[in-house]
Scaffold this active site. Structure first.
Site, PDB file in Angstrom:
ATOM      1  NE  ARG A   1     -22.764  21.838   2.104  1.00  0.00           N
ATOM      2  CZ  ARG A   1     -22.853  21.745   3.344  1.00  0.00           C
ATOM      3  NH1 ARG A   1     -24.163  22.177   3.664  1.00  0.00           N
ATOM      4  NH2 ARG A   1     -22.347  20.721   4.106  1.00  0.00           N
ATOM      5  CG  ASP A   2     -20.405  21.177  -3.606  1.00  0.00           C
ATOM      6  OD1 ASP A   2     -19.816  21.150  -2.443  1.00  0.00           O
ATOM      7  OD2 ASP A   2     -21.058  20.413  -3.671  1.00  0.00           O
TER       8      ASP A   2
ATOM      9  CG  ASP B   1      -2.557   0.176   0.856  1.00  0.00           C
ATOM     10  OD1 ASP B   1      -2.941   1.478   0.695  1.00  0.00           O
ATOM     11  OD2 ASP B   1      -3.233  -0.964   0.779  1.00  0.00           O
TER      12      ASP B   1
ATOM     13  CB  SER C   1      -6.506   1.627  -0.282  1.00  0.00           C
ATOM     14  OG  SER C   1      -5.301   2.461   0.117  1.00  0.00           O
TER      15      SER C   1
ATOM     16  CG  ASP D   1      -1.562   4.205   2.198  1.00  0.00           C
ATOM     17  OD1 ASP D   1      -1.407   5.398   1.431  1.00  0.00           O
ATOM     18  OD2 ASP D   1      -2.888   4.173   2.635  1.00  0.00           O
TER      19      ASP D   1
ATOM     20  NE  ARG E   1     -24.743  15.076   4.544  1.00  0.00           N
ATOM     21  CZ  ARG E   1     -23.219  14.864   4.122  1.00  0.00           C
ATOM     22  NH1 ARG E   1     -23.080  14.481   3.116  1.00  0.00           N
ATOM     23  NH2 ARG E   1     -22.429  15.992   4.955  1.00  0.00           N
TER      24      ARG E   1
ATOM     25  NE  ARG F   1     -25.822  21.674  -1.406  1.00  0.00           N
ATOM     26  CZ  ARG F   1     -24.567  21.278  -1.903  1.00  0.00           C
ATOM     27  NH1 ARG F   1     -23.788  21.642  -2.585  1.00  0.00           N
ATOM     28  NH2 ARG F   1     -24.285  20.169  -1.230  1.00  0.00           N
TER      29      ARG F   1
ATOM     30  CG  HIS G   1     -23.492  16.613  -4.065  1.00  0.00           C
ATOM     31  ND1 HIS G   1     -24.063  15.737  -3.432  1.00  0.00           N
ATOM     32  CD2 HIS G   1     -22.964  17.573  -3.304  1.00  0.00           C
ATOM     33  CE1 HIS G   1     -23.660  15.892  -2.127  1.00  0.00           C
ATOM     34  NE2 HIS G   1     -23.051  17.090  -2.401  1.00  0.00           N
TER      35      HIS G   1
END
EC number: 5.4.2.12
Length: 515
Positions: free
Chosen positions: A154-155, A14, A63, A401, A192, A186, A124
């Site tokens: 927001r994004d 890894d 991974s 890793d 959520r 949104r 999204h």
């Protein structure tokens, strides 16, 4: 039981990438005599990032994706990449589920809705996907298309929504197809956290037209007026642009967000029985069909344009089908990777598959214990090699890793050296017990511990990773004719060395020629 021509031990390190940069390179600057020997003797660097492993172009590997590709023997495309490729290649119009949705609308009341987050935030959804869907539905001759615009902010920047709305207006005008019907933030459309009172605001707007009524030519001014009162894109209360664009009996709705978490509540209310929890006074339309861009939840009864792909006949399954036994081992931090992800994203343990979990050390951060449990993982693997029970043995070494993520260079060097020692012990056991050792990595990390400005670098990289084979009977070819070598080629190479035919589902290539 089928006989394997050769027994193979596959080691997945890894976070072990290849880089010639000496500064901050915990792999190049560590003492790694075993990996040095294996790489010089018979190896080839392979790709482990971006489109090579089914991720968006230029994105570093990880991974989960690494082990998925290694075990699957094919490029496993992430949802976003599958959608992007369909948009880029203009093949959305051929999408089976989109065609079925269009046919339903045409045979029914002729009405279709596209609902989702309209921005180029890319977390999204993406506005380009919306444009492609509009074009495809026009080609499929759906009579009436309504667009339900969820504001982002927001994004993207909090007041960028007017720009995206203008882009959408221009596109709809150019295509002479589609009508923007509702604008809502949104905050109300994409909750959520089971705050059903927020979802109800969106629900009442989409179905009942509850909100500020205006027309499309005044919509941008209305939003700018909201901005002046500090009501930004995310928090836009519903703006209703047409009564015709409400969701009605028999309508077909496509939600075009590809990320699931913030689509679950609104789609469950529109497409299933959850609307009863909203205590809305608005009558729920009959016979509405909801379709998601992706599968938002396995339990949801409605279809998706891009449903999950099943990965049939991955390496672990194929060995099992052929009656060959196998052993998978890792410490706690990477156990899911050698089981769930390596096995194609399924929890199921295949017949004749043995698993072994070694507990990771209980420390606050792994720079305090750089070797982690590498010696114990090696012990378990060596035990199996001596038994000669399994023709295929595989394991993961986590230290490069996990210690690489701490950003502590000196600890990463120790982690790399401990991993090399562990591989050396396995190599000796392979030689004694007639196993061919093959070593690769899922992605880079420890080879870059320092950023250009001298600060700590704690992320994965886009560097190539090694792929080695300890048998000189199986020499690596120089290159593939049509693409670069990648993680998807590991499983086919393992099968070739074992003398097991490849399943048709594996599109990766064996990278070795038999001498």
């Amino acid at each position: 039981m089928a006989e394997a021509k050769n027994r193979v031990c596959l080691v997945v390190i890894d976070g072990w990438g290849i880089s010639n940069e000496t500064k901050g390179n915990a792999i190049l600057n560590a003492k790694t005599p075993v990996m040095d020997e294996l790489c010089v003797m018979n190896s080839h660097p392979i790709q482990a990032h971006g489109l090579h492993v089914g991720l968006p172009e230029g994105l570093m590997g990880n991974s989960e994706v690494g082990h998925l590709n290694i075990g699957a023997g094919r490029v496993v495309y992430q949802d976003i990449v599958r959608i992007n490729l369909a948009v880029k290649n203009k093949t959305l119009v051929e999408n089976k589920h989109l065609k079925e949705a269009a046919e339903r609308a045409i045979k029914g009341n002729g009405r279709m809705h596209l609902c989702g987050l309209v921005s180029d935030g890319g977390v999204h959804s993406h506005i380009d996907h919306l444009f492609a869907l509009i074009t495809a539905l026009k080609q499929l001759k759906v009579p009436k298309l309504y667009i339900q615009f969820f504001g982002d902010g927001r994004d993207t920047s909090p007041t960028s929504g007017v720009g995206f709305l203008q882009q959408l207006i221009d596109f709809v005008n150019k295509e002479q197809y589609g009508e923007i019907s509702t604008i809502v933030g949104r905050y109300y459309a994409m909750d959520r956290d089971k705050r059903w009172e927020r979802i109800r605001v969106c629900y009442d707007a989409l179905i009942g037209g509850v909100g500020e009524k205006t027309t499309i030519d005044k919509a941008i001014d209305v939003i700018k007026g909201r901005y002046a009162k500090d009501e930004t894109d995310e928090f836009l209360k519903p703006i209703i642009l047409s009564d015709e664009g409400r969701t009605k009996d028999g309508d077909t709705l496509i939600f075009f967000d590809y990320r699931a978490d913030r689509m679950r509540e609104i789609t469950e209310c529109m497409g299933m029985e959850r609307y009863k929890d909203l205590n809305s006074n608005i009558k729920h339309p009959k016979n509405m069909q909801v379709i998601g861009m992706t599968q938002y939840k396995a339990e949801f009864t409605f279809p998706a344009l891009f449903p999950p792909e099943s990965h049939k006949n991955v390496l672990a399954e194929w060995l099992s089908v052929n009656g060959l036994t196998q052993f998978h081992c890792a410490e706690t931090e990477k156990y899911a990777h050698v089981t769930f992800f390596f096995n194609g994203g399924v929890e199921k343990q295949f017949a004749n598959e043995e698993r072994c979990l070694v507990v990771s050390p209980k420390v606050a951060t792994y720079d305090l214990e750089p070797p982690m449990s590498s010696a114990a993982v090696a012990d378990k693997v060596i035990e199996q090699l001596h038994m000669k029970k399994h023709p295929f043995v595989m394991c993961n070494f986590a230290p490069p890793d996990m210690v690489g993520h701490t950003g502590v260079y000196e600890a990463a060097v120790k982690a790399v050296e401990a991993t090399d020692i562990a591989i050396g012990r396995i190599y000796e056991a392979c030689k004694k017990n007639d196993y061919i050792l093959m070593v690769t990595a899922d992605h880079g990390n420890a080879e870059k511990m320092m950023a250009p400005d001298g600060s700590k670098h704690t992320a994965h990289t886009c560097n190539l990773v090694p792929f080695t084979c300890s048998s000189m009977k199986y020499k690596f070819m120089d290159k593939l004719p049509d693409r670069e070598m990648a993680l998807c080629d590991v499983a086919p190479t393992v099968l070739k060395v074992m003398g097991v035919p490849l399943p048709s589902e594996m599109t990766g290539q064996p990278l070795v020629n038999e001498a």
